[in-house]
Scaffold this motif. Structure first.
Motif, short mmCIF file in Angstrom:
data_model
loop_
_atom_site.label_atom_id
_atom_site.label_comp_id
_atom_site.label_asym_id
_atom_site.label_seq_id
_atom_site.Cartn_x
_atom_site.Cartn_y
_atom_site.Cartn_z
N VAL A 17 0.77 -1.23 -0.02
CA VAL A 17 0.10 -0.14 0.03
C VAL A 17 0.86 1.31 0.00
N TYR A 18 1.80 1.27 0.81
CA TYR A 18 2.66 2.29 1.05
C TYR A 18 3.68 2.69 -0.44
N ASP A 28 -7.04 2.59 -5.67
CA ASP A 28 -8.07 2.39 -4.89
C ASP A 28 -7.52 1.31 -3.92
N PHE A 29 -7.87 1.41 -2.58
CA PHE A 29 -7.51 0.24 -1.65
C PHE A 29 -8.70 -0.31 -0.81
N ILE A 30 -8.65 -1.56 -0.82
CA ILE A 30 -9.83 -2.25 -0.41
C ILE A 30 -9.37 -3.31 0.46
N PHE A 44 -4.09 -1.94 13.38
CA PHE A 44 -3.02 -1.81 12.55
C PHE A 44 -3.74 -1.02 11.31
N ILE A 45 -4.93 -1.71 10.68
CA ILE A 45 -5.66 -1.09 9.56
C ILE A 45 -6.12 0.32 10.01
N LYS A 46 -6.44 0.73 11.08
CA LYS A 46 -7.17 1.90 11.43
C LYS A 46 -5.62 2.85 11.53
N ARG A 53 -3.11 8.66 5.70
CA ARG A 53 -4.38 9.39 5.07
C ARG A 53 -4.81 8.74 3.74
N ILE A 54 -4.91 7.51 3.80
CA ILE A 54 -5.59 6.96 2.60
C ILE A 54 -6.89 6.86 2.76
N LYS A 55 -7.60 6.54 1.48
CA LYS A 55 -9.23 6.51 1.53
C LYS A 55 -9.15 4.62 1.54
N LEU A 56 -9.79 4.16 2.54
CA LEU A 56 -9.80 2.57 2.57
C LEU A 56 -11.32 2.02 2.39
#
Length: 286
Positions: A17-18, A28-30, A44-46, A53-56
């Motif tokens: 992701v990074y 986009d991240f799912i 960890f996800i939070k 500052r990603i939109k998950l």
């Protein structure tokens, strides 16, 4: 082609992701939530969302209880991420218990709803899926049209990933024998035994789910006897098998027997790596 990252909640997947944030900023991240992840996975996800500052987008399967009818999905908020076992329970009510030779859990709770969501949002064949599989996981690097891997943008191996996370302000604070999915059917029985010692409440909740009379019993020996793990073992039989062994003894068998091999599905349950024989181009999911 739209870039879409399937984030599993593991360290390697998070490092992907990074990397994608910088190399492919349109990604986009799912995250597919099974309701059975370790609580520290959700933490960890939070942290990732807060710090980077990603939109998950977080999704859960919505199970149609009628056999032969397709399941769906729903989007949930970060605050709704919790180890309530609900998606796993719903899947077991419909299909029975997953087992080593029938690892439908990843397909049903991750691959199918992910594919439905992406087909709905981007259009079929209009997106490229990224999976957090490293260069040192050759068995999991299966060339497949429409899929790309962390290994395509980074040569980091497992040790590199661990060292990278040590320099970050937060990390996934879970011992490897637990992993994100604590009682994953792909794990060795010694890892499962150790997990029942270290996470007694989780083990109790999981056993209660397995013993739920609403879980479908399929006409298979594995289902009828609640056999889910290697060697024809159920969770209860593993507990009994190791009841007279100390925690240190169990841990020694894991370390001495290669129980920390890189590339284990239970390390990080990616979208389809647990079932490489699955036809990814199948059009219908039931």
């Amino acid at each position: 082609m739209k870039n879409v990252a399937s984030f599993s909640g593991g360290r390697s997947s998070a490092y992907m992701v990074y990397q994608l944030m910088h190399s492919h900023p349109d990604t986009d991240f799912i995250f597919m939530d099974t309701g059975a992840e370790h609580p520290k996975t959700y933490e960890f996800i939070k942290n990732i969302v807060e710090h980077w500052r990603i939109k998950l987008t977080c999704l859960r399967v919505v199970v149609n209880p009628e056999l032969g009818q397709a399941n769906s999905y729903r989007e949930i908020t970060l605050d709704e991420l919790t180890q309530d076992l609900q998606p796993f329970r719903d899947v077991c009510y419909k299909y029975g218990l997953p087992y080593l030779g029938g690892a439908f859990c990843t397909r049903t709770m991750k691959l199918e709803p992910f594919t439905r969501y992406c087909n709905d949002k981007y259009g079929k064949n209009n997106y490229q899926t990224w999976l957090g599989i490293r260069a040192d996981e050759p068995r999991r690097l299966k060339p497949t049209e429409g899929y790309k891997y962390l290994a395509d943008i980074s040569d980091f191996d497992k040790r590199d990933i661990i060292n990278w996370w040590r320099n970050q302000p937060f990390d996934l604070d879970i011992p490897e024998h637990l992993g994100n999915c604590v009682f994953c059917i792909k794990k060795s029985i010694s890892k499962i035994a150790l997990a029942t010692r270290d996470e007694k409440k989780m083990a109790e909740d999981f056993i209660n789910l397995i013993d739920d009379p609403n879980v479908r019993v399929v006409e298979r020996e594995q289902q009828a006897n609640k056999i889910m793990y290697r060697g024809g073992n159920s969770l209860i039989s593993i507990v009994a098998l190791y009841q007279n062994r100390s925690r240190d003894d169990i841990l020694a068998t894991i370390r001495g027997g290669g129980g920390y091999d890189s590339g284990s599905c239970s390390e990080s349950c990616e979208l389809f790596s647990c079932q490489l024989d699955l036809d990814l181009n199948a059009g219908d999911f039931l």
